[in-house]
Design a protein around this motif. Structure first.
Motif: not given
Length: 510
Positions: A155, A159, A161, A180, A182, A185-186
């Protein structure tokens, strides 16, 4: 609130509670299944997405290290490392992909090339990962290379990584990559929301299904409960309509068979009871005529007993005594049959209770044996003959089985007439108390042998009940038994003609 209404409310609460339990159980089962499925699906998808992402990123990084970093000259400059790191970052199709190249010099000072100094520096590489990447592994049959590619998820500024690192074998820079997670994760959060919504819909659907199932199951159960209540209320012709072949249908058939057997047995018992009542009534009526004649002869013999042979006189007295007992028994049986047949009726009149009590005691020559505690002028509206029967039985029972002195007290208490008859004898054993008003019950083990029929106190209770009153028996703390008669002072007779002369004789102490 009436008893029937309370029973209906309690039945409704029980029915609702069972329905609620079924719905809750269905919902819990569905929730457990939905959460389990959603959790497993989320975990499998999460691992698949992250594994695919990291494999792709690490493969790109490995190929770049092999094709570009390995071709750098020995001891590359910082500009060469910088350019190579930027090229490696640009060639990757992944957003947020950064590369860091580190080479060492003889003086121990590192030379670092960044693809994005603001995004990824050596400080962002976990020390543990750096240690693993730079550690030389022993070469063996199971390990052909001294250095390997290592990675870990971390993290940075909250965020997610992926950080990976590898060292060029044979001498050369050490490379690190940062990409990333992200987007993944989304995507996983969107999947979690979708699974949560699906779980909620599954829970709602299960509740609706549970409601329908509960209605299907509980409706026959409710009908069965209603039928059982009607059966308990005496409606023995109650039956259930049976349809289907499931367990509830079998239960309904069993209920119908049980109800039919119960109805038949009750009908048989009622028929036998009615036959017994008719037999006792007929026998009592048939015995009255010869008993009347025998009693008259016995009384004549008793009058002449003094002039008879001394050897015969005791037998005459015994015959007279037993004849009177038999006559008393017949009269008591006739009185009992009237109560059982429901033909006994009250003939009420305004009565001076103390005068009635005094007349009862005087007629039986008990005035000298009884202590009377009462005030004259206490009036009550009741059946004087039946009051005489009650008093004679209670006082006679106290005189015969209790101990002197016997006291009788009379008082008015909140619209009721209360008469207490107390003796000073040994009292009534605790195991006998619940049965003193039972028919033909004699506590011969605890009291002298009873010469009565065992019906006197039962008849007294029946006469009290027909007035709307009652009689209770108890032991006094200082010894002796006490019988308490409670009658309303204003009795309203039931409509309907009296069953006849109703001339049952008084049976004291029976």
């Amino acid at each position: 609130m009436s008893t029937a209404l309370k029973r209906a409310l309690l039945a409704g609460l029980r029915w609702t509670s069972l329905r609620l339990r079924l719905v809750v159980v269905f919902a819990l089962v569905a929730l457990t299944a939905a959460v389990s499925v959603a959790g497993i699906a989320y975990w499998l998808n999460r691992e698949a997405v992250l594994t695919r992402t990291q494999d792709s990123a690490l493969d790109d990084f490995r190929q770049s290290m092999q094709s570009r970093v390995a071709s750098l000259p020995l001891n590359p400059t910082q500009a060469e490392l910088q350019r190579t790191a930027e090229q490696m970052s640009a060639l990757s199709a992944r957003p947020g992909y950064s590369v860091l190249l580190v080479d060492s010099r003889d003086d121990g000072k590192p030379v670092v090339g960044y693809s994005d100094l603001d995004e990824f520096t050596l400080d962002n590489v976990p020390p543990k990962l750096q240690e693993q990447v730079n550690r030389e592994q022993p070469v063996s049959g199971g390990n052909a290379h001294p250095y390997h590619l290592f990675w870990m998820r971390t993290q940075l500024d909250g965020a997610p990584y992926l950080v990976g690192g590898a060292k060029v074998i044979g001498g050369g820079p050490t490379g690190y990559m940062l990409t990333s997670l992200k987007q993944e994760r989304d995507d996983l959060n969107s999947l979690a929301w979708s699974l949560g919504i699906a779980t909620g819909l599954a829970l709602l659907g299960s509740a609706l299904l549970a409601q329908a199932a509960a209605t299907t199951v509980l409706k026959p159960v409710q009908r069965l409960g209603d039928a059982a209540r009607r059966l308990g209320e005496g409606k023995l012709d109650t039956r259930l309509r049976v349809s289907g072949t499931d367990e509830l249908a079998d239960l309904s058939r069993t209920f119908n068979r049980t109800a039919a057997q119960l109805e038949k047995k009750v009908a048989d018992m009622s028929a036998r009871e009615e036959a017994s009542r008719r037999f006792v009534a007929d026998m009592s009526h048939e015995l009255r005529t010869p008993l009347t004649a025998i009693t008259a002869v016995a009384e004549v013999l008793e009058d002449e007993a003094d002039s008879l042979d001394p050897m015969i006189a005791p037998a005459v007295h015994l015959v007279v005594s037993e004849t009177r007992r038999l006559n008393d028994l017949v009269e008591n049986l006739m009185e009992v049959t009237r109560f059982d047949a429901g033909t006994a009726r009250l003939v009420v009149d305004d009565v001076d209770v103390v005068d009635q009590l005094t007349a009862c005691l005087d007629a039986r020559a008990w005035l000298d044996a009884v202590e009377l505690d009462a005030t004259r002028g206490l009036m009550a509206r009741l059946d004087p003959r039946r009051l005489d029967v009650i008093l004679a039985n209670l006082v006679g029972n106290a005189l015969k089985h209790g101990g002197s002195p016997v006291g009788v007290s009379v008082r008015a208490d909140d619209g009721e007439l209360v008469i207490e008859v107390r003796d000073h004898g040994p009292g009534i054993p605790a195991e006998v108390l619940p049965h003193v008003f039972d028919r033909f019950y004699k506590a011969s083990a605890s009291r002298p042998r009873s010469e009565g029929s065992g019906l006197g106190l039962s008849i007294a209770m029946e006469n009290a009940l027909i007035h709307g009153g009652t009689i209770t028996a108890a032991n006094c703390p200082d010894g002796g038994a006490k019988f308490t008669l409670r009658l309303p002072r204003d009795v309203s007779p039931e409509p309907g003609p009296d069953s006849g002369p109703d001339t049952a004789a008084v049976r004291e102490g029976s």
